[in-house]
Design a protein around this motif. Structure first.
Motif, PDB file in Angstrom:
ATOM      1  N   UNK A 113     -55.943 -33.642 -40.665  1.00  0.00           N
ATOM      2  CA  UNK A 113     -56.812 -32.772 -41.829  1.00  0.00           C
ATOM      3  C   UNK A 113     -58.232 -32.295 -41.007  1.00  0.00           C
ATOM      4  N   UNK A 114     -58.715 -33.392 -40.284  1.00  0.00           N
ATOM      5  CA  UNK A 114     -60.081 -32.951 -39.637  1.00  0.00           C
ATOM      6  C   UNK A 114     -59.780 -31.890 -38.432  1.00  0.00           C
ATOM      7  N   UNK A 115     -58.418 -32.354 -37.796  1.00  0.00           N
ATOM      8  CA  UNK A 115     -58.334 -31.400 -36.623  1.00  0.00           C
ATOM      9  C   UNK A 115     -58.217 -29.912 -36.981  1.00  0.00           C
ATOM     10  N   UNK A 116     -57.742 -29.851 -38.271  1.00  0.00           N
ATOM     11  CA  UNK A 116     -57.365 -28.493 -38.580  1.00  0.00           C
ATOM     12  C   UNK A 116     -58.619 -27.787 -39.353  1.00  0.00           C
ATOM     13  N   UNK A 117     -59.503 -28.593 -39.959  1.00  0.00           N
ATOM     14  CA  UNK A 117     -60.560 -28.233 -40.638  1.00  0.00           C
ATOM     15  C   UNK A 117     -61.887 -27.913 -39.607  1.00  0.00           C
ATOM     16  N   UNK A 118     -61.631 -28.412 -38.339  1.00  0.00           N
ATOM     17  CA  UNK A 118     -62.783 -28.279 -37.353  1.00  0.00           C
ATOM     18  C   UNK A 118     -62.915 -26.772 -37.106  1.00  0.00           C
ATOM     19  N   UNK A 119     -61.881 -26.132 -36.692  1.00  0.00           N
ATOM     20  CA  UNK A 119     -62.118 -24.833 -36.319  1.00  0.00           C
ATOM     21  C   UNK A 119     -62.557 -23.845 -37.557  1.00  0.00           C
ATOM     22  N   UNK A 122     -66.252 -24.604 -38.042  1.00  0.00           N
ATOM     23  CA  UNK A 122     -67.021 -24.043 -36.872  1.00  0.00           C
ATOM     24  C   UNK A 122     -67.046 -22.293 -36.744  1.00  0.00           C
ATOM     25  N   UNK A 123     -66.150 -21.734 -37.302  1.00  0.00           N
ATOM     26  CA  UNK A 123     -66.253 -20.136 -37.326  1.00  0.00           C
ATOM     27  C   UNK A 123     -66.605 -19.751 -38.858  1.00  0.00           C
ATOM     28  N   UNK A 124     -67.158 -20.778 -39.805  1.00  0.00           N
ATOM     29  CA  UNK A 124     -67.404 -20.270 -41.130  1.00  0.00           C
ATOM     30  C   UNK A 124     -66.408 -19.681 -41.873  1.00  0.00           C
ATOM     31  N   UNK A 129     -65.610 -25.973 -50.494  1.00  0.00           N
ATOM     32  CA  UNK A 129     -64.775 -27.092 -50.061  1.00  0.00           C
ATOM     33  C   UNK A 129     -63.220 -26.758 -50.475  1.00  0.00           C
ATOM     34  N   UNK A 130     -63.102 -26.303 -51.817  1.00  0.00           N
ATOM     35  CA  UNK A 130     -61.958 -26.028 -52.521  1.00  0.00           C
ATOM     36  C   UNK A 130     -60.976 -25.210 -51.400  1.00  0.00           C
ATOM     37  N   UNK A 131     -61.672 -24.066 -50.788  1.00  0.00           N
ATOM     38  CA  UNK A 131     -61.098 -23.172 -49.906  1.00  0.00           C
ATOM     39  C   UNK A 131     -60.644 -23.656 -48.550  1.00  0.00           C
ATOM     40  N   UNK A 137     -54.079 -27.054 -46.148  1.00  0.00           N
ATOM     41  CA  UNK A 137     -52.918 -27.517 -46.667  1.00  0.00           C
ATOM     42  C   UNK A 137     -51.684 -26.282 -46.497  1.00  0.00           C
ATOM     43  N   UNK A 138     -52.322 -25.068 -46.679  1.00  0.00           N
ATOM     44  CA  UNK A 138     -51.276 -24.074 -46.428  1.00  0.00           C
ATOM     45  C   UNK A 138     -50.869 -23.737 -44.787  1.00  0.00           C
TER      46      UNK A 138
END
Ligand code: ATP
Ligand code: MG
Length: 330
Positions: A113-119, A122-124, A129-131, A137-138
């Protein structure tokens, strides 16, 4: 007409190295020494050649992982080799990478989850948070991993699954180009095919361009649009897949292809065995760099460096034999 997605013009990367007694002598590894090519939107260009010929160095130059020695890297009409920090950030988002070994490139302490959330952070890219949650998940759906796996860490996955996580992380940044550096080389044959299929699906789904770096021509044959063949820091031939595999023109391309197994059981090509080893990129041969191993070498090859010449509408070859003048001695 819009510019190609990526343009690489006369790219050079020379690494300084110390050698000699007590490392007193300074020399250069001519890892990439004048390479030019383009990649169109949605296109796969494969970069092939023996170990050490400079494939990864080309990839790293495009990812801007170091300063280049000379030349230009242009993304969508904008230079990225000397971009301002602000533009650089966007450029970095638009070009992502998948490495051979996702184990070393995925932080073992982080959950997927955090691995995917990081970029995404980072790139805004997430509006809320829902998005962010929807995106994460997608991404799992996109690379066909179960959503429950979001709470696990990289070591809990198989090699193929880890590579899917690596691909999902690259996709998280919404790139236009992905550099795949030996992305399937370490995987078992059946897993390899699954990951290649996934990459192809993603390519058509998102209109992605791929720079597919591989020493494995058998894999490349099934998925690429064009192929660039490198030898000692130079491109010796570049052509659409069909031309490369059905009518290779450079003696080096022919030798590489002759080692690729044929799909029909029992069928065999006539392997062309190249004599000697690849020369050192610190002191590459004069003239044509391939001349020390070329079965068709003649005098001119030892003194004059061949340039890439068009031999068809989309096929380019750097070989004096393609010059139209006849070889006179062997
Ligand atoms: N940081 C560095 N410092 C010095 N030399 C380097 C550096 N990185 C690469 N090289 C050298 O540059 C040449 C090209 O290396 P590169 O990794 O690009 O080859 P490659 O085609 O990707 O090989 P492989 O198929 O083994 O991955 C090699 O001789 C390598 O040893
Ligand atoms: Mg490499």
């Amino acid at each position: 007409m819009s510019p190609p997605l990526l343009q690489v013009n006369d790219l050079k990367k020379h690494f300084p190295v110390k050698s000699g007694l007590f490392g007193r002598k300074s020399e250069f590894v001519y890892a990439v020494d004048g390479v030019s090519f383009e990649i169109a939107r949605g296109e796969t260009l494969s970069l092939v050649g023996e170990s050490g010929c400079g494939k990864s160095t080309v990839g790293r130059a495009i990812l801007r992982l170091f300063d280049i020695t000379a030349g230009q890297v242009i993304l969508d009409g904008q230079r990225i080799d000397d971009a301002h920090p602000g533009t650089m950030r966007q450029m970095r988002r638009r070009v992502q990478v998948v490495f051979q070994d996702p184990f070393s490139s995925l932080n073992p302490r982080m959950r997927v989850r955090d691995i995917l959330a990081e970029p995404i952070r980072n790139f805004g890219l997430a509006k809320s948070a829902e998005d962010l949650e929807v995106r994460v998940t997608s991404l799992m759906d996109t690379v066909r991993l179960p959503r429950e796996a979001l709470n696990r860490r990289p070591h809990e996955f198989s090699g193929g699954q880890r590579q899917r996580i690596g691909i999902a992380r690259a996709l998280a940044a919404e790139p236009e180009l992905i550099v795949c550096d030996e992305a399937v080389s370490a995987l078992d044959v059946s897993v390899k095919a699954q990951i290649v299929n996934l990459l192809q699906d993603l390519q058509s789904e998102f209109g992605l361009a791929l720079l597919f770096i591989s020493h494995d021509l058998a894999i490349v044959e099934h998925m690429t649009h064009r192929v660039a063949v490198m030898y000692l820091g130079k491109i010796v031939e570049i052509a659409p897949r069909r031309e490369i595999f059905a009518a290779p023109r450079h003696p080096y391309t022919r030798a590489l292809l002759s080692a690729v197994p044929l799909p029909e059981p029992g069928a065999q090509r006539n392997p062309i065995i190249l004599k000697g080893d690849v020369p050192s990129p610190i002191n590459p041969p004069k003239g044509c760099r391939f001349h020390t191993r070329c079965p068709l070498v003649f005098d001119r090859c030892r003194v004059e460096e061949p340039v890439l010449r068009a031999v068809g509408t989309e096929q380019w070859v750097a070989c004096h034999l393609e010059d139209g003048t006849v070889a006179t001695s062997g």
